[in-house]
Design a protein around this motif. Structure first.
Motif, mmCIF file in Angstrom:
data_model
loop_
_atom_site.group_PDB
_atom_site.id
_atom_site.type_symbol
_atom_site.label_atom_id
_atom_site.label_comp_id
_atom_site.label_asym_id
_atom_site.label_seq_id
_atom_site.Cartn_x
_atom_site.Cartn_y
_atom_site.Cartn_z
ATOM 1 N N LEU A 1 0.807 -1.056 0.038
ATOM 2 C CA LEU A 1 0.115 0.133 0.115
ATOM 3 C C LEU A 1 1.107 1.220 -0.031
ATOM 4 C CD1 LEU A 1 -2.869 1.228 -0.152
ATOM 5 C CD2 LEU A 1 -2.968 0.830 2.309
ATOM 6 N N PRO A 2 1.264 1.726 -1.213
ATOM 7 C CA PRO A 2 2.276 2.945 -1.337
ATOM 8 C C PRO A 2 1.581 3.968 -0.632
ATOM 9 C CG PRO A 2 1.999 1.656 -3.398
ATOM 10 C CD PRO A 2 1.029 1.144 -2.627
ATOM 11 N N TYR A 3 2.354 4.688 0.173
ATOM 12 C CA TYR A 3 1.881 6.021 0.942
ATOM 13 C C TYR A 3 1.260 6.744 -0.019
ATOM 14 C CZ TYR A 3 5.940 8.979 0.086
ATOM 15 O OH TYR A 3 6.397 9.712 -0.573
ATOM 16 N N THR A 4 1.822 6.945 -1.239
ATOM 17 C CA THR A 4 1.269 8.027 -2.123
ATOM 18 C C THR A 4 -0.248 7.618 -2.645
ATOM 19 O OG1 THR A 4 2.298 6.772 -3.885
ATOM 20 C CG2 THR A 4 3.606 8.675 -2.928
ATOM 21 N N ASP A 5 -0.583 6.361 -2.395
ATOM 22 C CA ASP A 5 -1.882 6.079 -2.659
ATOM 23 C C ASP A 5 -2.993 6.067 -1.565
ATOM 24 O OD1 ASP A 5 -0.620 5.643 -5.379
ATOM 25 O OD2 ASP A 5 -0.739 3.756 -5.237
ATOM 26 N N MET A 6 -2.213 6.257 -0.530
ATOM 27 C CA MET A 6 -3.531 6.073 0.529
ATOM 28 C C MET A 6 -4.490 6.959 0.658
ATOM 29 S SD MET A 6 -0.739 4.884 3.618
ATOM 30 C CE MET A 6 0.216 3.530 3.491
ATOM 31 N N THR A 7 -5.603 6.810 0.628
ATOM 32 C CA THR A 7 -6.824 7.461 0.617
ATOM 33 C C THR A 7 -7.877 6.915 1.453
ATOM 34 O OG1 THR A 7 -7.909 6.918 -1.290
ATOM 35 C CG2 THR A 7 -6.300 8.808 -1.505
ATOM 36 N N ALA A 8 -9.015 7.512 1.783
ATOM 37 C CA ALA A 8 -10.002 6.860 2.407
ATOM 38 C C ALA A 8 -10.641 5.824 1.362
ATOM 39 C CB ALA A 8 -11.393 7.732 2.797
ATOM 40 N N GLU A 9 -10.562 5.958 -0.021
ATOM 41 C CA GLU A 9 -11.030 4.998 -0.711
ATOM 42 C C GLU A 9 -10.165 3.899 -0.715
ATOM 43 O OE1 GLU A 9 -12.858 8.741 -0.915
ATOM 44 O OE2 GLU A 9 -10.897 8.429 -1.627
ATOM 45 N N THR A 10 -8.767 4.041 -1.030
ATOM 46 C CA THR A 10 -8.096 2.993 -0.949
ATOM 47 C C THR A 10 -7.751 2.127 -0.043
ATOM 48 O OG1 THR A 10 -6.133 4.204 -0.530
ATOM 49 C CG2 THR A 10 -6.641 4.161 -2.925
ATOM 50 N N THR A 11 -8.120 2.582 1.268
ATOM 51 C CA THR A 11 -7.954 1.874 2.508
ATOM 52 C C THR A 11 -9.194 1.340 3.285
ATOM 53 O OG1 THR A 11 -8.086 3.935 3.742
ATOM 54 C CG2 THR A 11 -5.974 3.246 3.096
ATOM 55 N N GLN A 12 -10.449 1.715 2.426
ATOM 56 C CA GLN A 12 -11.684 1.279 3.287
ATOM 57 C C GLN A 12 -11.855 -0.225 3.194
ATOM 58 O OE1 GLN A 12 -14.822 2.535 0.374
ATOM 59 N NE2 GLN A 12 -14.125 1.336 -1.397
ATOM 60 N N HIS A 13 -11.145 -1.044 2.462
ATOM 61 C CA HIS A 13 -11.088 -2.508 2.821
ATOM 62 C C HIS A 13 -10.213 -2.930 4.052
ATOM 63 C CE1 HIS A 13 -7.335 -1.969 0.787
ATOM 64 N NE2 HIS A 13 -7.059 -3.155 0.940
ATOM 65 N N LEU A 14 -9.750 -2.215 4.700
ATOM 66 C CA LEU A 14 -8.739 -2.348 5.732
ATOM 67 C C LEU A 14 -9.548 -2.377 7.021
ATOM 68 C CD1 LEU A 14 -5.240 -0.423 4.847
ATOM 69 C CD2 LEU A 14 -6.093 -2.815 4.272
ATOM 70 N N ASP A 15 -9.330 -3.692 7.839
ATOM 71 C CA ASP A 15 -9.853 -3.749 9.029
ATOM 72 C C ASP A 15 -8.990 -2.791 10.054
ATOM 73 O OD1 ASP A 15 -10.782 -4.730 11.479
ATOM 74 O OD2 ASP A 15 -10.250 -6.858 11.082
ATOM 75 N N ARG A 16 -10.072 -1.956 10.506
ATOM 76 C CA ARG A 16 -9.680 -0.704 11.576
ATOM 77 C C ARG A 16 -9.427 -1.483 12.949
ATOM 78 N NH1 ARG A 16 -9.891 4.335 9.730
ATOM 79 N NH2 ARG A 16 -11.219 4.310 7.609
ATOM 80 N N ASP A 17 -9.549 -2.880 13.212
ATOM 81 C CA ASP A 17 -9.209 -3.304 14.465
ATOM 82 C C ASP A 17 -7.860 -3.885 14.574
ATOM 83 O OD1 ASP A 17 -11.831 -2.977 15.563
ATOM 84 O OD2 ASP A 17 -12.700 -4.731 14.806
ATOM 85 N N LEU A 18 -7.315 -3.918 13.343
ATOM 86 C CA LEU A 18 -5.854 -4.261 13.198
ATOM 87 C C LEU A 18 -4.792 -3.144 13.454
ATOM 88 C CD1 LEU A 18 -6.397 -7.045 10.381
ATOM 89 C CD2 LEU A 18 -6.408 -7.359 12.750
ATOM 90 N N VAL A 19 -3.577 -3.330 13.784
ATOM 91 C CA VAL A 19 -2.506 -2.558 13.866
ATOM 92 C C VAL A 19 -1.615 -2.781 12.359
ATOM 93 C CG1 VAL A 19 -0.391 -2.070 14.863
ATOM 94 C CG2 VAL A 19 -2.331 -2.733 16.259
ATOM 95 N N TYR A 20 -1.361 -1.938 11.792
ATOM 96 C CA TYR A 20 -0.750 -1.709 10.518
ATOM 97 C C TYR A 20 0.566 -1.445 10.556
ATOM 98 C CZ TYR A 20 -5.269 -2.722 8.502
ATOM 99 O OH TYR A 20 -6.414 -3.336 8.157
ATOM 100 N N VAL A 21 1.710 -2.501 10.574
ATOM 101 C CA VAL A 21 3.010 -2.115 10.961
ATOM 102 C C VAL A 21 3.934 -1.877 9.188
ATOM 103 C CG1 VAL A 21 5.242 -3.335 11.301
ATOM 104 C CG2 VAL A 21 3.161 -4.018 12.530
ATOM 105 N N CYS A 22 4.036 -0.614 9.192
ATOM 106 C CA CYS A 22 4.501 0.239 8.146
ATOM 107 C C CYS A 22 6.325 -0.162 7.910
ATOM 108 C CB CYS A 22 4.230 1.509 7.903
ATOM 109 S SG CYS A 22 2.436 1.754 7.858
ATOM 110 N N TYR A 23 6.541 -0.302 6.872
ATOM 111 C CA TYR A 23 8.015 -0.554 6.464
ATOM 112 C C TYR A 23 8.331 0.035 5.304
ATOM 113 C CZ TYR A 23 7.735 -4.379 3.539
ATOM 114 O OH TYR A 23 7.683 -5.435 2.372
#
Length: 143
Positions: A68-90
């Motif tokens: 999930l490139p940071y340049t593409d992160m929007t409310a639309e591109t992340t709507q499928h993600l589970d908000r109960d999880l922790v996202y470990v970015c690298y």
């Protein structure tokens, strides 16, 4: 007697150090802790996120990571993600701030986040496994 350069600025009181280092650990995970969890199958509760461009993800990635490139992160591109999880970015390394930018965007969108210390370069340097077309060759920022 001359004061050691190391002690020119005094160490903080233990309670201040506890707050500071506790906060640091709340924001970051190191490659060793992550690989131990992955090796043991402890993957519930978090998702590993490669925040660089797709070509970097295809070249070399942490096993099981999503791209999930940071340049593409929007409310639309992340709507499928589970908000109960922790996202470990690298990202690539300490010389790349794509993970920081990605973690910031995800946090602004209401997600819980951490950052992997040292990025995929530290991951590889520690001898941890990677997947991808080139695996360890050509690791670069690509953000």
């Amino acid at each position: 007697m001359t004061t050691a350069r190391t002690l020119t600025v005094p160490a903080p009181a233990p309670d201040a150090a506890t707050r500071y280092f506790g906060a640091e650990l709340a924001f970051e995970v190191d490659p060793d802790d992550l690989v131990q969890d992955l090796d043991a199958g402890r993957v519930d509760g978090y998702v590993v996120v490669e925040t660089r461009a797709e070509e970097a993800f295809k070249a070399a990635r942490i096993p099981g990571a999503i791209n999930l490139p940071y340049t593409d992160m929007t409310a639309e591109t992340t709507q499928h993600l589970d908000r109960d999880l922790v996202y470990v970015c690298y990202c690539e390394s300490i010389n790349c701030n794509a993970a920081t930018k990605g973690a910031l965007k995800l946090a602004e969108l209401g997600f819980k986040v951490k950052r992997l210390s040292g990025g995929i370069s530290a991951w590889i340097a520690a001898g941890n496994p990677v997947e991808g077309a080139r695996e360890t060759a050509g690791i670069r920022c690509a953000c």
